[in-house]
Design a protein around this motif. Structure first.
Motif, PDB file in Angstrom:
ATOM      1  N   VAL A 278      13.274  -3.086   7.670  1.00 45.55           N
ATOM      2  CA  VAL A 278      11.904  -3.033   8.178  1.00 45.55           C
ATOM      3  C   VAL A 278      10.923  -3.286   7.043  1.00 45.55           C
ATOM      4  O   VAL A 278      11.287  -3.225   5.863  1.00 45.55           O
ATOM      5  N   ALA A 279       9.682  -3.553   7.406  1.00 45.67           N
ATOM      6  CA  ALA A 279       8.640  -3.837   6.428  1.00 45.67           C
ATOM      7  C   ALA A 279       8.211  -2.570   5.700  1.00 45.67           C
ATOM      8  O   ALA A 279       8.477  -1.450   6.143  1.00 45.67           O
ATOM      9  N   ALA A 280       7.511  -2.753   4.576  1.00 48.14           N
ATOM     10  CA  ALA A 280       7.066  -1.622   3.773  1.00 48.14           C
ATOM     11  C   ALA A 280       5.798  -0.978   4.319  1.00 48.14           C
ATOM     12  O   ALA A 280       5.420   0.109   3.873  1.00 48.14           O
ATOM     13  N   ASN A 281       5.145  -1.633   5.262  1.00 44.45           N
ATOM     14  CA  ASN A 281       3.957  -1.038   5.872  1.00 44.45           C
ATOM     15  C   ASN A 281       4.259  -0.676   7.337  1.00 44.45           C
ATOM     16  O   ASN A 281       5.416  -0.685   7.760  1.00 44.45           O
TER      17      ASN A 281
ATOM     18  N   PHE B 151       0.822  -1.216   0.000  1.00 43.05           N
ATOM     19  CA  PHE B 151       0.000   0.000   0.000  1.00 43.05           C
ATOM     20  C   PHE B 151       0.858   1.270   0.000  1.00 43.05           C
ATOM     21  O   PHE B 151       0.658   2.170  -0.834  1.00 43.05           O
ATOM     22  N   PHE B 152       1.801   1.389   0.917  1.00 44.83           N
ATOM     23  CA  PHE B 152       2.550   2.635   1.054  1.00 44.83           C
ATOM     24  C   PHE B 152       3.512   2.848  -0.117  1.00 44.83           C
ATOM     25  O   PHE B 152       3.716   3.983  -0.558  1.00 44.83           O
ATOM     26  N   VAL B 153       4.098   1.786  -0.632  1.00 47.87           N
ATOM     27  CA  VAL B 153       4.978   1.928  -1.801  1.00 47.87           C
ATOM     28  C   VAL B 153       4.162   2.370  -3.013  1.00 47.87           C
ATOM     29  O   VAL B 153       4.568   3.282  -3.754  1.00 47.87           O
TER      30      VAL B 153
ATOM     31  N   CYS C 286       7.579  -6.858  -1.342  1.00 47.28           N
ATOM     32  CA  CYS C 286       7.072  -6.380  -0.050  1.00 47.28           C
ATOM     33  C   CYS C 286       6.456  -7.551   0.705  1.00 47.28           C
ATOM     34  O   CYS C 286       5.338  -7.966   0.388  1.00 47.28           O
ATOM     35  N   ASN C 287       7.209  -8.081   1.658  1.00 50.53           N
ATOM     36  CA  ASN C 287       6.768  -9.269   2.388  1.00 50.53           C
ATOM     37  C   ASN C 287       6.378 -10.372   1.411  1.00 50.53           C
ATOM     38  O   ASN C 287       5.402 -11.086   1.617  1.00 50.53           O
ATOM     39  N   ALA C 288       7.148 -10.495   0.327  1.00 51.91           N
ATOM     40  CA  ALA C 288       6.852 -11.467  -0.731  1.00 51.91           C
ATOM     41  C   ALA C 288       7.734 -12.701  -0.653  1.00 51.91           C
ATOM     42  O   ALA C 288       7.562 -13.640  -1.425  1.00 51.91           O
ATOM     43  N   ILE C 289       8.700 -12.695   0.227  1.00 51.99           N
ATOM     44  CA  ILE C 289       9.572 -13.854   0.421  1.00 51.99           C
ATOM     45  C   ILE C 289       8.949 -14.750   1.490  1.00 51.99           C
ATOM     46  O   ILE C 289       8.463 -14.242   2.497  1.00 51.99           O
ATOM     47  N   PRO C 290       8.920 -16.079   1.265  1.00 51.29           N
ATOM     48  CA  PRO C 290       9.651 -16.868   0.258  1.00 51.29           C
ATOM     49  C   PRO C 290       8.966 -16.883  -1.100  1.00 51.29           C
ATOM     50  O   PRO C 290       7.745 -16.853  -1.196  1.00 51.29           O
ATOM     51  N   LEU C 291       9.808 -16.927  -2.146  1.00 51.69           N
ATOM     52  CA  LEU C 291       9.331 -17.131  -3.507  1.00 51.69           C
ATOM     53  C   LEU C 291       9.553 -18.589  -3.895  1.00 51.69           C
ATOM     54  O   LEU C 291      10.447 -19.255  -3.376  1.00 51.69           O
ATOM     55  N   ALA C 292       8.746 -19.045  -4.831  1.00 56.97           N
ATOM     56  CA  ALA C 292       8.953 -20.389  -5.381  1.00 56.97           C
ATOM     57  C   ALA C 292      10.332 -20.439  -6.033  1.00 56.97           C
ATOM     58  O   ALA C 292      10.844 -19.430  -6.527  1.00 56.97           O
ATOM     59  N   GLY C 293      10.929 -21.637  -6.061  1.00 58.53           N
ATOM     60  CA  GLY C 293      12.301 -21.776  -6.545  1.00 58.53           C
ATOM     61  C   GLY C 293      12.537 -21.189  -7.917  1.00 58.53           C
ATOM     62  O   GLY C 293      13.503 -20.454  -8.140  1.00 58.53           O
ATOM     63  N   GLN C 294      11.660 -21.478  -8.880  1.00 58.17           N
ATOM     64  CA  GLN C 294      11.845 -20.979 -10.240  1.00 58.17           C
ATOM     65  C   GLN C 294      11.681 -19.460 -10.276  1.00 58.17           C
ATOM     66  O   GLN C 294      12.391 -18.768 -11.016  1.00 58.17           O
TER      67      GLN C 294
END
Length: 267
Positions: free
Chosen positions: A205-208, A36-38, A76-84
């Motif tokens: 820190v986080a984006a929110n 949201f803030f980004v 933004c708090n998107a990790i973990p990502l799938a391996g590929q």
């Protein structure tokens, strides 16, 4: 490009085309709450005619995106990502993209170990004691491209409230990392690392507002803009197939090839 006049004027001027983007395509990966803030900092009115063209997707939608179409990607708090997906994102960075990582509650420390383009492997998540939550942000490298236009007035410094942050052990930092902003005396707050033709920026820190008051600080918006502008300066690292000489200019071969076309006797 012009050189001083000499006895062979035919090679004194060279002409080439530089591709300029009218828009800065940016991808924000994360939930609406996390991005949201980004999103508001980069394009507050969600205006399709804005210079900063920002798109938000969730992590599971990432595989459908062509990453090379974007100057900058925010996780933004998107990790973990799938391996590929991780492999594709890291290749995006090495090819010249700018990756900005904001941590969050979804990732454990183990989830960062597979990453090779980040400034360092986080060692822990620290919940700040009440008496240590207020932190002064210090510009460690004020002449860095991200901070050069954000000069602080003499004797002043921004203060943010941090309730949670990731920490890096010194032996977990990767080669080429830089601490650009610190929180307090020495805790890294914003770290940068050049990788291949691109770079990764990572916040502690986080984006929110879940981890800190940083998104409400007066420096959040200009920093987000600076990151997008810096990404635009790297956009030539995605040359089109119809621009071979522009690609060679980046590798130092372009001038030689142009001279070769003008007068083969010169090279």
């Amino acid at each position: 490009i012009q050189s001083p006049s000499d006895n062979l004027p035919i090679d004194n001027s060279f002409f080439f085309t530089i591709r300029v983007k009218e828009k800065l395509p940016t991808l924000c990966v994360g939930s609406q709450n996390d991005t949201f803030f980004v999103m508001k900092a980069l394009n507050p009115m969600n205006d399709s005619n804005s210079t900063m063209n920002v798109k938000q997707v969730t992590p599971d939608q990432l595989p459908s995106e062509t990453l090379s179409a974007y100057s900058c990607i925010f996780l933004c708090n998107a990790i973990p990502l799938a391996g590929q997906d991780l492999v594709v994102v890291e290749q995006y960075v090495r090819n010249g993209g700018l990756l900005v990582i904001f941590p969050g509650d979804k990732a454990a420390m183990e989830d960062y170990k597979a990453w090779s383009v980040i400034p360092g492997k986080p060692s822990s998540i620290l919940d700040m004691p009440f008496e240590e939550k207020k932190r002064m942000l210090r510009w460690e490298k004020p002449q860095h491209a991200l901070l050069r236009t954000l000069q602080l007035p003499p004797g002043s410094a921004p203060v943010v409230t941090i309730s949670r942050a990731i920490r890096w052990a010194k032996d977990a930092l990767n080669e080429g990392e830089e601490s650009i902003i610190s929180a307090g005396a020495s805790d890294p707050f914003l770290m940068h690392r050049s990788v291949g033709n691109g770079a990764t920026i990572m916040f502690s820190v986080a984006a929110n507002r879940d981890w800190s008051s940083f998104p409400l600080s007066p420096f959040f918006l200009p920093l987000m803009h600076q990151e997008d502008i810096r990404a635009a300066s790297q956009s030539l690292l995605f040359p089109r197939e119809d621009e071979p000489y522009l690609n060679m200019l980046k590798t130092g071969q372009g001038i030689v090839k142009i001279m070769e076309r003008i007068n083969p006797c010169l090279v």
